[in-house]
Design a protein around this motif. Structure first.
Motif: not given
Length: 153
Positions: A28-29, A80-82, A84, A92
């Motif tokens: 994510q970061d 992958e900043p989104e 989940s 996915r």
């Protein structure tokens, strides 16, 4: 499923897979992950000519970072900043891990693909040929993507 497992044993087990080629993780970061793997764990970040040709544009755009582990295995970080939580749909990108890649001798690659087909393994992406070699992506029983790849002949 193929009832004769001898062909599977000849192609994919008993030493055909030589090593883990690379591990790809979704993060994510990207900056925090680059700091963790590079500065804290001390892995060597690939720069310039060390970056695989197929990833140069993604690295330059800040979407991928590559590190080499002490045994030579490459760790790819995909931004992958989104990102989940897990999703039951394997189409996915839902986990921190992107895929696990195994190296195979180039002369065994086509046979390995045929064994996957014979065993009705769901192939995520048909075999691809890149300057860095050939690869095929498929799903394990839990929907995790696995790759068998080889260097160019």
């Amino acid at each position: 499923m193929l009832s004769d497992t001898k062909s599977l044993n000849k192609v994919i087990t008993t030493g055909s897979l030589r090593r883990v080629h690379h591990i790809a993780l979704n993060v994510q970061d990207m900056q925090a992950s680059r700091h963790f793997y590079g500065s804290i764990l001390g892995l060597h970040e690939l720069k310039g000519d060390e970056v695989p040709e197929t990833l140069v544009n993604l690295v330059q755009a800040g979407k991928v970072a590559n590190f080499r582990t002490p045994d030579g295995t490459i760790l790819d970080l995909f931004w992958e900043p989104e990102l989940s939580p897990p999703d039951p749909d394997p189409e996915r990108g839902f986990t921190r891990a992107n895929h696990l890649a195994f190296d195979i001798a180039p002369e065994l690659f086509d046979n390995a693909v045929e064994v996957l087909r014979q065993h009705q393994i769901k192939i995520a992406q048909e075999p691809v040929t890149r300057p860095t070699g050939r690869g095929v992506y498929f799903y394990d029983p839990d929907g995790f993507i696995v790759e068998i790849r080889c260097n160019p002949e």
